[in-house]
Design a protein around this motif. Structure first.
Motif, PDB file in Angstrom:
ATOM      1  N   GLU A 137      -0.553  21.291   9.461  1.00 47.01           N
ATOM      2  CA  GLU A 137      -1.216  20.921   8.202  1.00 47.01           C
ATOM      3  C   GLU A 137      -2.364  19.953   8.455  1.00 47.01           C
ATOM      4  O   GLU A 137      -3.427  20.061   7.847  1.00 47.01           O
ATOM      5  CB  GLU A 137      -0.199  20.313   7.230  1.00 47.01           C
ATOM      6  CG  GLU A 137      -0.788  19.847   5.913  1.00 47.01           C
ATOM      7  CD  GLU A 137      -1.360  20.965   5.054  1.00 47.01           C
ATOM      8  OE1 GLU A 137      -2.117  20.648   4.115  1.00 47.01           O
ATOM      9  OE2 GLU A 137      -1.067  22.157   5.300  1.00 47.01           O
ATOM     10  N   ALA A 138      -2.180  18.998   9.374  1.00 46.26           N
ATOM     11  CA  ALA A 138      -3.245  18.046   9.707  1.00 46.26           C
ATOM     12  C   ALA A 138      -4.442  18.787  10.307  1.00 46.26           C
ATOM     13  O   ALA A 138      -5.595  18.488   9.979  1.00 46.26           O
ATOM     14  CB  ALA A 138      -2.725  16.982  10.673  1.00 46.26           C
ATOM     15  N   ALA A 139      -4.184  19.765  11.164  1.00 44.02           N
ATOM     16  CA  ALA A 139      -5.265  20.549  11.769  1.00 44.02           C
ATOM     17  C   ALA A 139      -5.985  21.368  10.705  1.00 44.02           C
ATOM     18  O   ALA A 139      -7.216  21.490  10.725  1.00 44.02           O
ATOM     19  CB  ALA A 139      -4.708  21.452  12.861  1.00 44.02           C
ATOM     20  N   ARG A 140      -5.208  21.951   9.756  1.00 39.45           N
ATOM     21  CA  ARG A 140      -5.824  22.736   8.679  1.00 39.45           C
ATOM     22  C   ARG A 140      -6.721  21.853   7.816  1.00 39.45           C
ATOM     23  O   ARG A 140      -7.843  22.237   7.486  1.00 39.45           O
ATOM     24  CB  ARG A 140      -4.731  23.367   7.820  1.00 39.45           C
ATOM     25  CG  ARG A 140      -5.250  24.314   6.747  1.00 39.45           C
ATOM     26  CD  ARG A 140      -4.145  24.811   5.838  1.00 39.45           C
ATOM     27  NE  ARG A 140      -3.733  23.802   4.887  1.00 39.45           N
ATOM     28  CZ  ARG A 140      -4.378  23.540   3.727  1.00 39.45           C
ATOM     29  NH1 ARG A 140      -5.453  24.234   3.406  1.00 39.45           N
ATOM     30  NH2 ARG A 140      -3.944  22.606   2.912  1.00 39.45           N
ATOM     31  N   ARG A 144       0.841  -1.196   0.000  1.00 40.21           N
ATOM     32  CA  ARG A 144       0.000   0.000   0.000  1.00 40.21           C
ATOM     33  C   ARG A 144       0.877   1.248   0.000  1.00 40.21           C
ATOM     34  O   ARG A 144       1.904   1.293   0.667  1.00 40.21           O
ATOM     35  CB  ARG A 144      -0.884   0.039   1.239  1.00 40.21           C
ATOM     36  CG  ARG A 144      -2.063  -0.853   1.159  1.00 40.21           C
ATOM     37  CD  ARG A 144      -2.953  -0.583   2.372  1.00 40.21           C
ATOM     38  NE  ARG A 144      -4.212  -1.265   2.222  1.00 40.21           N
ATOM     39  CZ  ARG A 144      -5.313  -0.698   1.758  1.00 40.21           C
ATOM     40  NH1 ARG A 144      -5.309   0.556   1.407  1.00 40.21           N
ATOM     41  NH2 ARG A 144      -6.422  -1.387   1.666  1.00 40.21           N
ATOM     42  N   ARG A 145       0.450   2.233  -0.748  1.00 39.88           N
ATOM     43  CA  ARG A 145       1.157   3.506  -0.729  1.00 39.88           C
ATOM     44  C   ARG A 145       0.715   4.282   0.496  1.00 39.88           C
ATOM     45  O   ARG A 145      -0.472   4.324   0.823  1.00 39.88           O
ATOM     46  CB  ARG A 145       0.853   4.308  -1.986  1.00 39.88           C
ATOM     47  CG  ARG A 145       1.395   3.665  -3.231  1.00 39.88           C
ATOM     48  CD  ARG A 145       1.348   4.589  -4.412  1.00 39.88           C
ATOM     49  NE  ARG A 145      -0.028   4.988  -4.701  1.00 39.88           N
ATOM     50  CZ  ARG A 145      -0.359   5.831  -5.671  1.00 39.88           C
ATOM     51  NH1 ARG A 145       0.562   6.368  -6.426  1.00 39.88           N
ATOM     52  NH2 ARG A 145      -1.611   6.130  -5.896  1.00 39.88           N
ATOM     53  N   THR A 146       1.652   4.874   1.159  1.00 41.82           N
ATOM     54  CA  THR A 146       1.319   5.674   2.323  1.00 41.82           C
ATOM     55  C   THR A 146       1.434   7.141   1.950  1.00 41.82           C
ATOM     56  O   THR A 146       2.344   7.531   1.205  1.00 41.82           O
ATOM     57  CB  THR A 146       2.273   5.370   3.498  1.00 41.82           C
ATOM     58  OG1 THR A 146       3.606   5.590   3.059  1.00 41.82           O
ATOM     59  CG2 THR A 146       2.115   3.936   3.965  1.00 41.82           C
ATOM     60  N   PRO A 147       0.515   7.959   2.440  1.00 41.25           N
ATOM     61  CA  PRO A 147       0.591   9.381   2.126  1.00 41.25           C
ATOM     62  C   PRO A 147       1.836   9.979   2.794  1.00 41.25           C
ATOM     63  O   PRO A 147       2.292   9.483   3.835  1.00 41.25           O
ATOM     64  CB  PRO A 147      -0.694   9.956   2.715  1.00 41.25           C
ATOM     65  CG  PRO A 147      -1.147   8.973   3.723  1.00 41.25           C
ATOM     66  CD  PRO A 147      -0.633   7.647   3.289  1.00 41.25           C
ATOM     67  N   PRO A 148       2.352  11.043   2.221  1.00 41.66           N
ATOM     68  CA  PRO A 148       3.525  11.658   2.841  1.00 41.66           C
ATOM     69  C   PRO A 148       3.171  12.215   4.214  1.00 41.66           C
ATOM     70  O   PRO A 148       2.032  12.660   4.440  1.00 41.66           O
ATOM     71  CB  PRO A 148       3.895  12.776   1.863  1.00 41.66           C
ATOM     72  CG  PRO A 148       2.700  13.000   1.029  1.00 41.66           C
ATOM     73  CD  PRO A 148       1.923  11.722   1.029  1.00 41.66           C
ATOM     74  N   PRO A 149       4.089  12.176   5.127  1.00 43.62           N
ATOM     75  CA  PRO A 149       3.783  12.679   6.480  1.00 43.62           C
ATOM     76  C   PRO A 149       3.539  14.191   6.454  1.00 43.62           C
ATOM     77  O   PRO A 149       4.141  14.925   5.672  1.00 43.62           O
ATOM     78  CB  PRO A 149       5.046  12.332   7.276  1.00 43.62           C
ATOM     79  CG  PRO A 149       6.122  12.151   6.265  1.00 43.62           C
ATOM     80  CD  PRO A 149       5.458  11.698   5.003  1.00 43.62           C
TER      81      PRO A 149
END
Length: 150
Positions: A56-59, A46-51
């Protein structure tokens, strides 16, 4: 409830007995190069999204919540408008005098006015057929009924 499951083709007694295929038989059972290609797709990592950092996660979380609120608001507004129209129609029908109410009930419905089916869900290759009713060709259990020829 005992017995077999409806999709199972094996009895309970034979479910416990599993036979291993020889490696050559198993490979033949796979169906050749096409099956190997599809299995390689399924078995690929599985491809993992870039960290992303916390900011950015909150946005992204805030944007997703705002989008959901906007979609809910739009849906509720459409439903409110539809219910308003239904209520106004029923009030208008109730306000009609008796002779006009009888006439209003004899007016054709939208299904009778338009050839295009109102329950149209997907594109087809042919236009709607005038006078075609699916109920004439299927019985209650969705089995095709073939009319006698001649």
């Amino acid at each position: 409830a005992g017995g077999r499951r409806w999709m199972s083709s094996k009895s309970k007694a034979s479910q416990g007995k599993k036979t291993k295929l020889a490696p050559k038989e198993a490979e033949e059972d796979m169906g050749g190069a096409d099956m190997k290609f599809f299995l390689s797709i399924i078995d690929s990592p599985r491809r993992t999204p870039p960290p992303v950092d916390e900011e950015e996660a909150a946005r992204r979380h805030k944007l997703a919540n705002e989008y959901q609120r906007g979609c809910s608001r739009e849906h509720n507004h459409m439903m409110w408008n539809m219910q308003l129209k239904v209520d106004l129609k029923s009030q208008a029908m109730a306000a009609l005098p008796e002779d006009q109410l009888e006439y209003a009930n004899t007016l054709p419905t939208a299904e009778e006015l338009y050839d295009f089916p109102l329950d149209f869900r997907y594109p087809t290759y042919t236009p709607p057929i005038q006078g075609y009713k699916a109920d004439d060709w299927c019985d209650g259990e969705e089995n095709l009924v073939i009319p006698p020829s001649g």
